[in-house]
Scaffold this motif. Structure first.
Motif, PDB file in Angstrom:
ATOM      1  N   LEU A  68       0.826  -1.207   0.000  1.00  0.00           N
ATOM      2  CA  LEU A  68       0.000   0.000   0.000  1.00  0.00           C
ATOM      3  C   LEU A  68       0.862   1.260   0.000  1.00  0.00           C
ATOM      4  CD1 LEU A  68      -2.895  -0.904   2.481  1.00  0.00           C
ATOM      5  CD2 LEU A  68      -3.061  -0.551   0.013  1.00  0.00           C
ATOM      6  N   PHE A  69       1.907   1.256   0.827  1.00  0.00           N
ATOM      7  CA  PHE A  69       2.808   2.405   0.879  1.00  0.00           C
ATOM      8  C   PHE A  69       3.536   2.597  -0.443  1.00  0.00           C
ATOM      9  CE2 PHE A  69       7.035   4.193   2.176  1.00  0.00           C
ATOM     10  CZ  PHE A  69       6.588   5.485   2.387  1.00  0.00           C
ATOM     11  N   ALA A  70       3.985   1.506  -1.047  1.00  0.00           N
ATOM     12  CA  ALA A  70       4.663   1.594  -2.349  1.00  0.00           C
ATOM     13  C   ALA A  70       3.715   2.160  -3.405  1.00  0.00           C
ATOM     14  CB  ALA A  70       5.187   0.224  -2.770  1.00  0.00           C
ATOM     15  N   LEU A  71       2.475   1.690  -3.408  1.00  0.00           N
ATOM     16  CA  LEU A  71       1.479   2.202  -4.348  1.00  0.00           C
ATOM     17  C   LEU A  71       1.249   3.697  -4.152  1.00  0.00           C
ATOM     18  CD1 LEU A  71      -0.818   1.716  -6.468  1.00  0.00           C
ATOM     19  CD2 LEU A  71      -2.312   1.273  -4.496  1.00  0.00           C
ATOM     20  N   ALA A  72       1.108   4.108  -2.909  1.00  0.00           N
ATOM     21  CA  ALA A  72       0.857   5.524  -2.628  1.00  0.00           C
ATOM     22  C   ALA A  72       2.065   6.386  -2.962  1.00  0.00           C
ATOM     23  CB  ALA A  72       0.464   5.706  -1.163  1.00  0.00           C
TER      24      ALA A  72
ATOM     25  N   TYR B 191      -1.236   5.934   3.801  1.00  0.00           N
ATOM     26  CA  TYR B 191      -1.224   4.556   3.299  1.00  0.00           C
ATOM     27  C   TYR B 191      -0.307   3.688   4.159  1.00  0.00           C
ATOM     28  CZ  TYR B 191      -3.950   4.870  -1.011  1.00  0.00           C
ATOM     29  OH  TYR B 191      -4.968   4.979  -1.924  1.00  0.00           O
ATOM     30  N   ALA B 192       0.835   4.212   4.547  1.00  0.00           N
ATOM     31  CA  ALA B 192       1.754   3.442   5.381  1.00  0.00           C
ATOM     32  C   ALA B 192       1.147   3.178   6.756  1.00  0.00           C
ATOM     33  CB  ALA B 192       3.076   4.189   5.527  1.00  0.00           C
ATOM     34  N   GLY B 193       0.473   4.158   7.311  1.00  0.00           N
ATOM     35  CA  GLY B 193      -0.057   4.035   8.664  1.00  0.00           C
ATOM     36  C   GLY B 193      -1.396   3.348   8.772  1.00  0.00           C
ATOM     37  N   SER B 194      -2.154   3.276   7.690  1.00  0.00           N
ATOM     38  CA  SER B 194      -3.504   2.714   7.796  1.00  0.00           C
ATOM     39  C   SER B 194      -3.479   1.243   8.198  1.00  0.00           C
ATOM     40  CB  SER B 194      -4.277   2.903   6.489  1.00  0.00           C
ATOM     41  OG  SER B 194      -3.673   2.184   5.435  1.00  0.00           O
ATOM     42  N   GLY B 195      -2.549   0.487   7.679  1.00  0.00           N
ATOM     43  CA  GLY B 195      -2.426  -0.914   8.078  1.00  0.00           C
ATOM     44  C   GLY B 195      -2.010  -1.053   9.532  1.00  0.00           C
ATOM     45  N   LEU B 196      -1.142  -0.160   9.970  1.00  0.00           N
ATOM     46  CA  LEU B 196      -0.699  -0.200  11.363  1.00  0.00           C
ATOM     47  C   LEU B 196      -1.840   0.143  12.320  1.00  0.00           C
ATOM     48  CD1 LEU B 196       2.719   1.595  10.823  1.00  0.00           C
ATOM     49  CD2 LEU B 196       2.327  -0.853  11.127  1.00  0.00           C
TER      50      LEU B 196
END
Length: 187
Positions: free
Chosen positions: A96-100, A140-145
Motif C-alpha cells: 500500500l505504501f509503495a502504491l501511494a 497509506y503506510a499508517g492505515s495498516g498499522l
C-alpha cells in the motif's frame, strides 16, 4: 433453541472498546477542519477554497487505503490470534505504501493541472496539494498499522496516536500557516 439466542456483550465492555475509537475518529476529522480554521483566519476565504479542493483530492486518494485495511481487519484479527500480526501488517502495509508513494510521485508534478480541472483559480493551490499527496503516502503506510491496533484490541493506543496527531497538526498550523499560507497548511 438456546444456540439461536443472540450473544450479548456487557455494555461496559462495548464502551471500553468503542469510546476510544469514537474519540479517535473525532480527532482524525478535526485534522482536516483545523486547517480550515487557520487558513480562513490567516489567509482568507479565497485561498481556503483552493486548499479545500486539494484536501478533497487527497480524501479521494486515501479511500483505497481505508477500504483495503478495513476489509483486511478480520484477517488481521486472525493473524493476531495466531501470533503472526507483524508479518501480516508487513504484507498489507508495504505494498500500500509503495502504491501511494508511486502515485504521489506521478501526480505531484501535475498538481496545478489536477486542481485546474475544478477551475483555473484553483491551480494556485498546487504546492499545498503536493504536500497533501505526500501525506497520502504516509496515510497509506499508517492505515495498516492503525487497523492492526484494532485487530489487537489496542483502541487506547489509537486514541493516543490520534490525539498526538491532532496536537502536532495544531502546532504546525500555528507556526506554518502564518509563514507559508496554504502551503503551510499542506505541510
Amino acid at each position: 433453541r438456546a444456540t439461536d439466542a443472540p450473544i450479548r456483550a456487557p455494555i461496559r465492555d462495548v464502551l471500553v472498546t468503542a469510546l476510544p475509537l469514537g474519540l479517535a475518529a473525532l480527532f482524525q476529522q478535526a485534522y482536516f477542519w483545523a486547517d480550515n480554521v487557520f487558513v480562513r483566519a490567516i489567509c482568507g476565504a479565497q485561498p481556503l477554497g483552493g486548499y479545500n479542493v486539494g484536501v478533497r483530492v487527497m480524501s479521494m486518494s486515501i479511500m483505497v487505503a481505508l477500504y483495503a485495511t478495513q476489509a483486511a481487519l478480520p484477517w488481521l484479527a486472525r493473524e493476531h490470534a495466531a501470533g503472526r500480526l507483524s508479518e501480516a501488517v508487513k504484507k498489507l502495509s508495504q505494498p500500500l505504501f509503495a502504491l501511494a508513494g508511486f502515485g504521489a510521485g506521478i501526480l505531484g508534478p501535475w498538481a496545478e493541472r489536477i486542481l485546474s480541472i475544478f477551475g483555473k483559480d484553483y491551480a494556485s493551490a498546487g504546492p499545498s496539494l503536493r504536500w497533501l499527496l505526500g501525506a497520502t503516502a504516509v496515510i497509506y503506510a499508517g492505515s495498516g498499522l492503525m487497523t492492526a491496533l484494532v485487530a489487537a484490541g489496542r483502541t487506547r493506543s489509537i486514541l493516543a496516536i490520534a490525539a498526538v496527531g491532532l496536537a502536532a497538526n495544531l502546532a504546525a498550523n500555528t507556526l506554518l500557516v502564518p509563514l507559508e499560507g496554504i502551503e503551510g497548511a499542506g505541510i
